[in-house]
Design an enzyme around this catalytic site. Structure first.
Site, PDB file in Angstrom:
ATOM      1  N   SER A   1      -2.955   4.257   4.944  1.00  0.00           N
ATOM      2  CA  SER A   1      -2.636   3.393   6.087  1.00  0.00           C
ATOM      3  C   SER A   1      -1.962   4.264   7.130  1.00  0.00           C
ATOM      4  CB  SER A   1      -1.673   2.289   5.664  1.00  0.00           C
ATOM      5  OG  SER A   1      -1.078   1.692   6.797  1.00  0.00           O
TER       6      SER A   1
ATOM      7  N   TYR B   1       5.543  -0.414   0.280  1.00  0.00           N
ATOM      8  CA  TYR B   1       4.151  -0.303   0.724  1.00  0.00           C
ATOM      9  C   TYR B   1       3.902   1.048   1.408  1.00  0.00           C
ATOM     10  CZ  TYR B   1      -0.198  -1.063   3.224  1.00  0.00           C
ATOM     11  OH  TYR B   1      -1.478  -0.918   3.709  1.00  0.00           O
TER      12      TYR B   1
HETATM   13  N1  LIG Z   1      -5.919  -4.743   6.674  1.00  0.00           N
HETATM   14  C1  LIG Z   1      -5.141  -3.834   7.211  1.00  0.00           C
HETATM   15  O1  LIG Z   1      -4.573  -4.035   8.314  1.00  0.00           O
HETATM   16  C2  LIG Z   1      -4.936  -2.521   6.519  1.00  0.00           C
HETATM   17  C3  LIG Z   1      -4.414  -1.465   7.267  1.00  0.00           C
HETATM   18  C4  LIG Z   1      -4.232  -0.238   6.654  1.00  0.00           C
HETATM   19  C5  LIG Z   1      -4.562  -0.061   5.328  1.00  0.00           C
HETATM   20  N2  LIG Z   1      -5.069  -1.117   4.621  1.00  0.00           N
HETATM   21  C6  LIG Z   1      -5.398  -0.873   3.208  1.00  0.00           C
HETATM   22  O2  LIG Z   1      -6.750  -1.195   2.999  1.00  0.00           O
HETATM   23  C7  LIG Z   1      -6.953  -1.490   1.611  1.00  0.00           C
HETATM   24  C8  LIG Z   1      -7.833  -2.723   1.501  1.00  0.00           C
HETATM   25  O3  LIG Z   1      -7.166  -3.828   2.065  1.00  0.00           O
HETATM   26  P1  LIG Z   1      -7.894  -4.900   2.972  1.00  0.00           P
HETATM   27  O4  LIG Z   1      -7.292  -4.830   4.316  1.00  0.00           O
HETATM   28  O5  LIG Z   1      -9.351  -4.793   2.837  1.00  0.00           O
HETATM   29  O6  LIG Z   1      -7.306  -6.231   2.292  1.00  0.00           O
HETATM   30  P2  LIG Z   1      -8.004  -7.414   1.490  1.00  0.00           P
HETATM   31  O7  LIG Z   1      -9.118  -8.003   2.252  1.00  0.00           O
HETATM   32  O8  LIG Z   1      -6.872  -8.289   1.079  1.00  0.00           O
HETATM   33  O9  LIG Z   1      -8.606  -6.669   0.225  1.00  0.00           O
HETATM   34  C9  LIG Z   1      -7.801  -6.148  -0.789  1.00  0.00           C
HETATM   35  C10 LIG Z   1      -8.657  -5.877  -2.016  1.00  0.00           C
HETATM   36  O10 LIG Z   1      -7.810  -5.340  -3.043  1.00  0.00           O
HETATM   37  C11 LIG Z   1      -7.984  -6.127  -4.215  1.00  0.00           C
HETATM   38  N3  LIG Z   1      -6.748  -6.191  -4.974  1.00  0.00           N
HETATM   39  C12 LIG Z   1      -5.541  -6.625  -4.542  1.00  0.00           C
HETATM   40  N4  LIG Z   1      -4.657  -6.607  -5.548  1.00  0.00           N
HETATM   41  C13 LIG Z   1      -5.331  -6.164  -6.636  1.00  0.00           C
HETATM   42  C14 LIG Z   1      -4.983  -5.953  -7.996  1.00  0.00           C
HETATM   43  N5  LIG Z   1      -3.744  -6.235  -8.448  1.00  0.00           N
HETATM   44  N6  LIG Z   1      -5.915  -5.483  -8.855  1.00  0.00           N
HETATM   45  C15 LIG Z   1      -7.174  -5.247  -8.422  1.00  0.00           C
HETATM   46  N7  LIG Z   1      -7.561  -5.435  -7.149  1.00  0.00           N
HETATM   47  C16 LIG Z   1      -6.657  -5.889  -6.274  1.00  0.00           C
HETATM   48  C17 LIG Z   1      -8.394  -7.513  -3.728  1.00  0.00           C
HETATM   49  O11 LIG Z   1      -9.174  -8.188  -4.711  1.00  0.00           O
HETATM   50  P3  LIG Z   1      -8.681  -9.369  -5.669  1.00  0.00           P
HETATM   51  O12 LIG Z   1      -7.679 -10.189  -4.926  1.00  0.00           O
HETATM   52  O13 LIG Z   1      -9.955 -10.080  -5.997  1.00  0.00           O
HETATM   53  O14 LIG Z   1      -8.100  -8.659  -6.851  1.00  0.00           O
HETATM   54  C18 LIG Z   1      -9.282  -7.142  -2.551  1.00  0.00           C
HETATM   55  O15 LIG Z   1     -10.583  -6.869  -2.996  1.00  0.00           O
HETATM   56  C19 LIG Z   1      -5.571  -1.639   0.990  1.00  0.00           C
HETATM   57  O16 LIG Z   1      -5.269  -0.485   0.245  1.00  0.00           O
HETATM   58  C20 LIG Z   1      -4.650  -1.739   2.203  1.00  0.00           C
HETATM   59  O17 LIG Z   1      -3.371  -1.237   1.923  1.00  0.00           O
HETATM   60  C21 LIG Z   1      -5.265  -2.336   5.190  1.00  0.00           C
END
Ligand SMILES: NC(=O)c1ccc[n+]([C@@H]2O[C@H](COP(=O)([O-])OP(=O)(O)OC[C@H]3O[C@@H](n4cnc5c(N)ncnc54)[C@H](OP(=O)(O)O)[C@@H]3O)[C@@H](O)[C@H]2O)c1
Length: 274
Positions: free
Chosen positions: A143, A162
């Site tokens: 991130s 985080y």
């Molecule tokens: N969105 C943003 O603004 C942003 C910015 C920078 C970085 N990121 C990073 O991008 C990555 C993906 O996030 P996203 O934005 O795509 O969010 P998202 O739509 O909430 O997706 C998160 C994914 O992680 C899985 N997950 C969460 N907890 C888990 C667990 N305990 N075990 C296994 N799987 C788990 C969820 O699946 P289930 O709930 O089905 O388990 C989901 O598939 C993360 O690492 C996040 O830190 C996001």
């Protein structure tokens, strides 16, 4: 000796494939010719995505696993170490934006397991076969908050655990990239800003307020794949001035070099008071 079977089709293992960035990675990689292994907790979503990918002519395996647990991680690790994974996307994650003293300690530890331990163990599991084949790619989703440790910025979320997990991911990935130099294996720390996903759907208050610039997950994934081709180890999808990353590295290098000395800094030479 582990066996490292030659693969006929590329195979990508994507954690957090049930929504957001991970889902887009899985769809895009399948569209580009990969078979996929889809990991997350929500079985129904994974199976629906697997069905969609198989209809498109690629194989899709589903592993339902909670990566905050040792059992969940062990199941994925066992699959990642079989030797046939050609691309690993360590993407699963969640936010814990709140003052650290209010964050449940088990949830904080779960975040470290899902976003640090998992990254380390899956890289360790998948890399030997990639190195043996002299080909492969790992994307560790970090991130832009990885760069935020020293910022006293009230507009940013409270994020000690985080952001620290993401700073770990950056350090780990950059050092690993150094170790892998000269091989055909590429590793990347992907550092998006704010992305339109379910990540922000926590609690009643929507976190994505109208003035915050938000990137689409499709653009994040496109940037990551372009950066792999370019050999960029740190990929910040919105970054225009690439020299900033170089300068940040140079500043860290200077701090490192200045800190290796036998002499105590004048700042810390305290006169004895007895
Ligand atoms: N969105 C943003 O603004 C942003 C910015 C920078 C970085 N990121 C990073 O991008 C990555 C993906 O996030 P996203 O934005 O795509 O969010 P998202 O739509 O909430 O997706 C998160 C994914 O992680 C899985 N997950 C969460 N907890 C888990 C667990 N305990 N075990 C296994 N799987 C788990 C969820 O699946 P289930 O709930 O089905 O388990 C989901 O598939 C993360 O690492 C996040 O830190 C996001």
């Amino acid at each position: 000796m582990p066996d490292h079977p030659a693969t006929t089709r590329p195979l990508a293992l994507v954690t957090g494939a049930s929504s957001g960035i991970g889902r887009v990675f899985a769809e895009r990689l399948a569209g580009d010719g990969h078979d996929v292994i889809l990991v997350a907790r929500r079985r129904q979503r994974l199976e629906a995505l697997a069905g969609q990918i198989e209809t498109g002519g690629r194989r899709a395996e589903v592993i339902v696993a909670d990566l905050t647990t040792a059992e969940g991680l062990a199941a994925v690790e066992a699959r990642a170490s079989k030797g046939d994974v050609t691309m690993l996307v360590n993407n699963a994650g969640f936010q814990t934006y709140m003052p650290f003293v209010e964050l449940d300690a088990d949830r904080a530890e779960g975040q470290v397991r899902a976003q640090v331990t998992t990254v380390v163990r899956l890289c360790r599991a998948a890399l030997p076969a990639m190195i043996a084949r002299d080909a492969g790619a790992i994307v560790n989703v970090s991130s832009t908050l990885a760069f935020s440790a020293g910022m006293r910025a009230p507009h940013l979320p409270k994020r000690a655990t985080y952001a620290a997990t993401k700073a770990f991911v950056n350090a780990f990935t950059e050092i690993l990239a150094g170790e892998l130099e000269g091989t055909g294996v590429r590793v990347q720390a992907l550092c998006p800003g704010v992305v339109r996903t379910e990540f922000h759907n926590v609690g009643d208050e929507p976190l994505l307020r109208p003035k915050i610039p938000v990137m689409e997950p499709e653009d994040v994934v496109a940037a990551s794949l372009a950066a792999l081709a370019l050999g960029d180890v740190v990929c910040q999808p919105a970054l225009v001035d690439r020299a900033l990353i170089e300068r940040e590295g140079e500043a860290r290098h200077a701090v490192f070099a200045a800190g290796v000395s036998a002499d105590l800094s004048p700042r810390y030479r305290v006169a004895k008071t007895d």
